[in-house]
Design a protein around this motif. Structure first.
Motif, mmCIF file in Angstrom:
data_model
loop_
_atom_site.group_PDB
_atom_site.id
_atom_site.type_symbol
_atom_site.label_atom_id
_atom_site.label_comp_id
_atom_site.label_asym_id
_atom_site.label_seq_id
_atom_site.Cartn_x
_atom_site.Cartn_y
_atom_site.Cartn_z
ATOM 1 N N VAL A 136 76.296 18.856 30.031
ATOM 2 C CA VAL A 136 75.984 20.124 30.702
ATOM 3 C C VAL A 136 75.447 19.876 32.116
ATOM 4 O O VAL A 136 75.850 20.553 33.068
ATOM 5 C CB VAL A 136 74.958 20.928 29.875
ATOM 6 N N VAL A 137 74.571 18.898 32.249
ATOM 7 C CA VAL A 137 73.978 18.600 33.565
ATOM 8 C C VAL A 137 75.060 18.170 34.562
ATOM 9 O O VAL A 137 75.079 18.623 35.716
ATOM 10 C CB VAL A 137 72.892 17.516 33.436
ATOM 11 N N ILE A 138 75.952 17.293 34.141
ATOM 12 C CA ILE A 138 77.041 16.849 35.026
ATOM 13 C C ILE A 138 77.891 18.039 35.459
ATOM 14 O O ILE A 138 78.242 18.178 36.637
ATOM 15 C CB ILE A 138 77.911 15.789 34.327
ATOM 16 N N TYR A 139 78.203 18.917 34.523
ATOM 17 C CA TYR A 139 79.025 20.087 34.838
ATOM 18 C C TYR A 139 78.328 20.984 35.858
ATOM 19 O O TYR A 139 78.939 21.452 36.824
ATOM 20 C CB TYR A 139 79.317 20.869 33.560
ATOM 21 N N VAL A 140 77.041 21.223 35.660
ATOM 22 C CA VAL A 140 76.276 22.085 36.573
ATOM 23 C C VAL A 140 76.225 21.490 37.973
ATOM 24 O O VAL A 140 76.329 22.209 38.977
ATOM 25 C CB VAL A 140 74.857 22.316 36.021
ATOM 26 N N VAL A 141 76.078 20.177 38.053
ATOM 27 C CA VAL A 141 76.020 19.506 39.357
ATOM 28 C C VAL A 141 77.348 19.634 40.099
ATOM 29 O O VAL A 141 77.383 19.759 41.333
ATOM 30 C CB VAL A 141 75.645 18.014 39.175
ATOM 31 N N LYS A 142 78.451 19.648 39.372
ATOM 32 C CA LYS A 142 79.773 19.618 39.987
ATOM 33 C C LYS A 142 80.330 20.994 40.367
ATOM 34 O O LYS A 142 81.293 21.071 41.121
ATOM 35 C CB LYS A 142 80.767 18.920 39.053
ATOM 36 N N VAL A 143 79.776 22.070 39.812
ATOM 37 C CA VAL A 143 80.322 23.397 40.109
ATOM 38 C C VAL A 143 79.264 24.269 40.769
ATOM 39 O O VAL A 143 78.079 23.932 40.793
ATOM 40 C CB VAL A 143 80.843 24.091 38.820
#
Length: 201
Positions: A136-143
């Protein structure tokens, strides 16, 4: 092996197990549904809404509020960036650990009192929560954070819920392992009073 009564489990374990079950449902819905991001735009009277998840990218076109069409494309069919593949992997592996932890928790609640199973259960749940959280953290950082959808939030709540549940279940397991004392009477060799000794079980 017969069924256990739920009342035989400690209150702390029942609280942790309930949190596991709720988090499991939220995690399944969050990972499966295609609304990790959502956005919309209107051009020339035509409204276009975009939403995407880990597995599908969809767009809904509404022409003058009279005809609505939805088109979806599987991410398997489209080119997927490396970071998205990483998120997919983390969520799938995390979900596998979650399923195992869910089954272990259910077994401990209803059937088994196995000490090894009880010791391993919170760690399996903790690994599941960490993997889901990292994804979830990686996804939030990327979008763009302004377009995050409900599916991501459900997964985030599930990941934090199972981490908290693992801590609660760990505390319950440690409390159950705490030694208690029992009183043992040893018969003396002579005609004296019995000797009373307390020793841990």
């Amino acid at each position: 092996m017969g069924l256990k009564r739920i009342s035989e489990s400690s209150v702390l374990f029942i609280i942790g197990a309930t949190l596991v079950f709720v988090s499991f449902v939220l995690g399944i819905v969050g990972i499966a549904t295609p609304v990790w991001t959502q956005s919309s735009t209107i051009k020339n009277g035509t409204s276009v809404e975009y939403h995407s998840g880990l597995w599908r990218v969809c767009s809904t076109i509404d022409r003058y509020h009279s005809m609505e069409e939805t088109f979806c494309l599987s991410r398997i069919e489209a080119s997927v960036e490396g970071w998205m593949q990483g998120v997919q992997t983390l969520e799938i592996v995390g979900l596998i650990f979650f399923v195992v932890g869910f089954v272990m928790t259910l077994a401990l609640l209803l059937w088994s009192s196995n000490a090894r199973l009880a010791s391993a259960n919170p760690w399996v749940l903790l690994v599941a929560g960490i993997l889901l959280e990292v994804g979830v953290v990686i996804y939030v950082v990327k979008v763009d954070m302004n377009i995050l959808g409900y599916s991501l939030y459900l997964t985030w709540v599930a990941s934090n819920g199972v981490i908290v549940a693992s801590i609660i279940i760990y505390c319950a397991e440690r409390r159950n392992r705490r030694p208690t004392s029992t009183t043992v009477f040893y018969a003396p060799s002579s005609n004296t009073n019995p000797v009373q000794i307390s020793q841990p079980m």
